[in-house]
Scaffold this motif. Structure first.
Motif, mmCIF file in Angstrom:
data_model
loop_
_atom_site.group_PDB
_atom_site.id
_atom_site.type_symbol
_atom_site.label_atom_id
_atom_site.label_comp_id
_atom_site.label_asym_id
_atom_site.label_seq_id
_atom_site.Cartn_x
_atom_site.Cartn_y
_atom_site.Cartn_z
ATOM 1 N N LEU A 1 0.814 -1.221 0.000
ATOM 2 C CA LEU A 1 0.000 0.000 0.000
ATOM 3 C C LEU A 1 0.847 1.269 0.000
ATOM 4 N N MET A 2 2.128 1.111 0.193
ATOM 5 C CA MET A 2 3.014 2.272 0.260
ATOM 6 C C MET A 2 3.244 2.831 -1.141
ATOM 7 N N PRO A 3 2.908 4.111 -1.384
ATOM 8 C CA PRO A 3 3.105 4.691 -2.722
ATOM 9 C C PRO A 3 4.593 4.837 -3.058
ATOM 10 N N PRO A 4 4.953 4.641 -4.309
ATOM 11 C CA PRO A 4 6.349 4.833 -4.728
ATOM 12 C C PRO A 4 6.654 6.322 -4.921
ATOM 13 N N TYR A 5 7.914 6.639 -5.173
ATOM 14 C CA TYR A 5 8.339 8.038 -5.301
ATOM 15 C C TYR A 5 9.504 8.121 -6.273
#
Length: 353
Positions: free
Chosen positions: A274-278
């Protein structure tokens, strides 16, 4: 009528004196500017640590020390036969590092310690081979079968020991705002190189706290900065919609960029999926903190910080898209150095004019 020429001379003599003085002053300023231009250009050649250099060898070759000719990277056989371990000087999660000797020259031998992390080790080797430049530690050889890498030795070690090094009597003369700013410029130059590397836009992921960042870089004997550890260097490809995540664990603290922190609050347990990429702007967020370490607390460092205030504030924008590029930061750092050198060399010039 006879007094008129005498009257004319008396009127113009007082005006000629300041005109001559002003001309001499302007000539002196122009001469000083010319000398400053040459001085700054001399440093610029090393400040930017440009990627290309006539001293670099063709791909797959190296030279260092007093040796003038390029040699092929050492093979497994050559490393086993010619390299002698002296002592272990460090150990991380991925590899153990040995001070070693090759043909009476000190070198560094790195060996994999955790077989579960062999992909990280091989990725670091791949990056090291592809990114050889003025910004990256020199590769001397490797053996993939034995998970071994041979690199150049730098006795001053990692940047973690910078302040201790600058307190050694031999190097105390280097402990100035000028030299410290040059190191910060070198560091930003490395980030700029990684963001525009031959492989594409690379993110320095082993950078979750200041100590970790400093451990990834070496201080050379002529006081420049080299990146040494390239095990965690993922690729951003915006056109393909490819962003990155630095590891699979939750990152905390003010040092990491806001977009690297869990966005759903304490009530929602962390889940990597669930952690968004960057993107690479996470590196930009960290520049002010790393540069603050470089500048230290020597005379003049607060003046440097004042000149860098605006660019550092921009680096700390919450929205990554609003942060400057590494090239913009580097350009600003160089302009500040040039300005401060000029002001230090010509104090009070504006008032004189």
């Amino acid at each position: 009528m006879e007094k008129k020429p005498h009257f004319v001379r008396r009127e113009f003599l007082p005006r000629e004196v300041p005109s001559i003085s002003l001309a001499l002053l302007l000539a002196a300023v122009l001469l000083l500017n010319a000398l400053l231009y040459l001085y700054i250009n001399k440093f610029s050649s090393s400040l930017g640590r440009v990627e290309t250099d006539s001293g670099l060898c063709p791909f797959g070759h190296f030279k260092f020390g007093a040796v003038k000719n390029c040699s092929p990277w050492l093979s497994c056989e050559a490393i086993n036969r010619e390299v002698r371990k002296l002592k272990c000087v460090g150990e991380g999660a991925v590899k153990k590092v040995f001070l070693s000797e090759w043909k009476e020259q000190k070198v560094v031998l790195s060996q994999l310690t955790n077989s579960e992390l062999k992909e990280d080790f091989l990725h670091g080797l791949k990056m090291l081979k592809a990114l050889q430049s003025k910004h990256v530690v020199r590769l001397l050889g490797y053996c993939e079968q034995q998970f071994t890498i041979l690199t150049e030795y730098h006795p001053l070690g990692s940047l973690r020991g910078l302040n201790e090094t600058l307190h050694i009597p031999k190097y105390q003369g280097m402990n100035t705002w000028h030299r410290r700013l040059m190191l910060a410029i070198d560091y930003v130059g490395v980030i700029r190189y990684l963001h525009s590397s031959p492989l594409g836009t690379l993110v320095m992921c082993d950078s979750n706290d200041l100590d970790k960042v400093l451990s990834q870089y070496l201080l050379t004997s002529d006081f420049h900065v080299l990146v040494n550890d390239l095990d965690a260097l993922p690729l951003v490809n915006r056109s393909a919609g490819r962003l990155v995540k630095c590891g699979h664990r939750e990152l905390r603290g003010e040092f990491v960029a806001p977009e690297q922190r869990w966005p759903y609050g304490e009530d929602v347990p962390f889940e990597d999926d669930l952690m968004p990429p960057y993107d690479e702007k996470t590196d930009i967020w960290k520049i002010p903190d790393v540069s603050n370490f470089f500048l230290g607390h020597v005379e003049g460092s607060d003046i440097v910080r004042l000149h860098l205030f605006d660019i550092h504030a921009a680096c700390k924008k919450k929205d990554p898209a609003e942060r400057p590029s590494a090239q913009e930061v580097l350009d600003t750092y160089r302009k500040v150095l040039t300005l401060l050198i000029r002001e230090a060399a010509m104090p009070g010039t504006r008032e004189m004019l």
